[in-house]
Design a protein around this motif. Structure first.
Motif, PDB file in Angstrom:
ATOM      1  N   THR A  78     -24.150 -20.640 -12.917  1.00 34.93           N
ATOM      2  CA  THR A  78     -24.009 -20.713 -14.363  1.00 34.93           C
ATOM      3  C   THR A  78     -24.171 -22.162 -14.782  1.00 34.93           C
ATOM      4  O   THR A  78     -24.011 -23.075 -13.978  1.00 34.93           O
ATOM      5  CB  THR A  78     -22.634 -20.220 -14.831  1.00 34.93           C
ATOM      6  N   ASP A 100     -23.332  -8.876 -13.282  1.00 33.32           N
ATOM      7  CA  ASP A 100     -22.424  -9.462 -14.271  1.00 33.32           C
ATOM      8  C   ASP A 100     -22.980  -9.385 -15.688  1.00 33.32           C
ATOM      9  O   ASP A 100     -22.308  -9.726 -16.649  1.00 33.32           O
ATOM     10  CB  ASP A 100     -22.093 -10.915 -13.894  1.00 33.32           C
ATOM     11  N   ALA A 101     -24.221  -8.920 -15.815  1.00 32.04           N
ATOM     12  CA  ALA A 101     -24.847  -8.884 -17.149  1.00 32.04           C
ATOM     13  C   ALA A 101     -24.639  -7.560 -17.851  1.00 32.04           C
ATOM     14  O   ALA A 101     -24.903  -7.432 -19.046  1.00 32.04           O
ATOM     15  CB  ALA A 101     -26.337  -9.171 -17.031  1.00 32.04           C
ATOM     16  N   PRO A 108     -25.257 -13.709 -18.005  1.00 36.53           N
ATOM     17  CA  PRO A 108     -24.372 -14.856 -18.168  1.00 36.53           C
ATOM     18  C   PRO A 108     -24.591 -15.892 -17.068  1.00 36.53           C
ATOM     19  O   PRO A 108     -23.869 -16.867 -16.979  1.00 36.53           O
ATOM     20  CB  PRO A 108     -22.983 -14.237 -18.051  1.00 36.53           C
TER      21      PRO A 108
END
Lengths: 251, 251
Positions: A78, A100-101, A108
């Motif tokens: 990130t 995680d999206a 992200p």
DNA sequence: CGGTCCCTTGATATTCATCAATATCAGTGG
DNA sequence: CCACTGATATTGATGAATATCAAGGGACCG
């Protein structure tokens, strides 16, 4: 020959790709039927190999698909406000990235290829539809995500509680375990990520990582030639990783 | 009155519990039908309140259910080889715990109640069955797990990159945000966890946490009376949490 | 009211980051 | 094949952040 569309090759061959894939048991539900494999096969897009430095997706990209790694390796990271990078994971064959999206519909994090890497792109809308039809597929997805949550929690312990030595040892052991599980050598492998990435991931300065490699060599735990790693005393390294050792130069 | 079986109360009332629950939109798919809510309602077991120190589940327990927090708060933690504890999360109303146990069928962490807390127990086998019938339910579960993965990744950044000050600020901001989202005050709340737990979670010594609270007070950022916290300068604290401030005593 | 746990504060120790310099590696083009 | 260049790695010297040790002060509970 080098266009960007999903490589067509032989349809008949592709049709069975998932069934033949060596990662079979890593990404497919155990009891899935043959025709279900076929249906999954049809939604998976096999992309031509990406090369070092390519992005699979970037922070902010619209979420369309999750990606399975067939060969090679990928780092996810990130970007913090200050422009700094935080590496959140190194991913090996058989692993799924982009999970995680799902909840926001926007990635992200970013994913960057560390070496020549083959990916399977799995469009998420199709995966959801298929999961509704093949319940065991949805269950498997949930199981994979559960494992992801758990391994993140372990990483938290690593960053929160362990010393620099323990962190590096833990990373090496983790890679060793995962590679072995995928049929590679547990004792000798190639580190596709830079020292910088390692330090970033482990919450350490590059210099510290470098010194640690030196120290591990002096202790006879590993032999490190640049990116080539050979674990000489696997059990001792494992002990160090779990914190149950005081790291003596062989007792 | 005080037996341990799921409190029976009024069946008619319970039947609509999920639909009436203030956490509705936090744990239910948006477009779920009324009769589907009803079906979900039927599998959820509302347990009588647990009190401080009670375990929801322990590391090693067989995985049977996930738990939604209706009121109160819970900490999750793992136990390391050396007997040490690593707190992996503080959980507020509307959050689901136990998700990390799905893939092995055994809880890899423990969950301990921090104050009087009401829980909904959701037997996982029933949830899976129901998800097969109500696709949006399965999708919501996946979305929740995705969010969990993402927030764990953010925590990794916290532990890997941020200073002690930034960590504590980030925790306070996170609590503030989450409480506000649930209809509580964003500026004033009760810290149900001990300084020890906070330090453990943030990867800091208790003493450091204590000193940080003192410093934050001197800077006029917060007022901390034991467990009672009042955020005086929310924006400045937020800036500190994201690392975009140098923490001056008011410019 | 006494005990225990938890929190706070101060002094010191340690680990690791940072700064700086050199060394090595991987390409690139001559 | 070699010299050149920028990226990456190693190594040493120094300093800052935070842990650890030690002690005292409150809060909560029986």
């Amino acid at each position: 020959m080098t266009d960007c569309s999903p490589t067509p090759i032989s349809l008949a061959k592709l049709r069975l790709a998932c069934g033949n894939c060596s990662l079979h048991e890593l990404c497919l539900p155990v009891g899935i039927g043959l025709d279900d494999v076929d249906r999954l096969d049809r939604i998976v897009k096999r992309r031509r190999p990406s090369s070092r430095g390519d992005h699979v997706f970037r922070l902010g990209d619209e979420f369309r698909a999750v990606y399975a790694i067939r060969a090679g390796s990928v780092k996810t990271y990130t970007t913090t406000e200050g422009g700094g990078e935080q590496v959140t994971g190194f991913h090996l064959p058989g692993e799924l990235i982009g999970l995680d999206a799902i909840h926001t519909g926007t990635h992200p994090s970013s994913a960057k290829v560390l070496e020549t890497t083959s990916l399977c792109e799995i469009p998420f809308d199709h995966l959801e539809e298929l999961s509704a039809v093949i319940p065991s597929l949805g269950r498997q997805l949930i199981r994979i995500m559960s494992r992801e949550i758990h391994s993140d929690d372990e990483l938290l312990t690593l960053l929160g509680k362990k010393s620099a030595e323990e962190r590096l040892a833990a990373l090496l052991i983790s890679l060793s375990n995962r590679l072995q599980q995928r049929g590679f050598s547990a004792r000798e492998f190639h580190l596709s990520m830079s020292r910088n990435d390692i330090g970033n991931y482990l919450g350490l300065a590059v210099e510290t990582v470098s010194r640690l490699f030196t120290r591990f060599q002096q202790l006879g735990l590993v032999t490190a030639n640049n990116k080539h790693i050979r674990i000489e005393r696997l059990e001792d390294l494992r002990a160090l990783a779990t914190g149950s050792s005081s790291c003596q130069p062989r007792g």
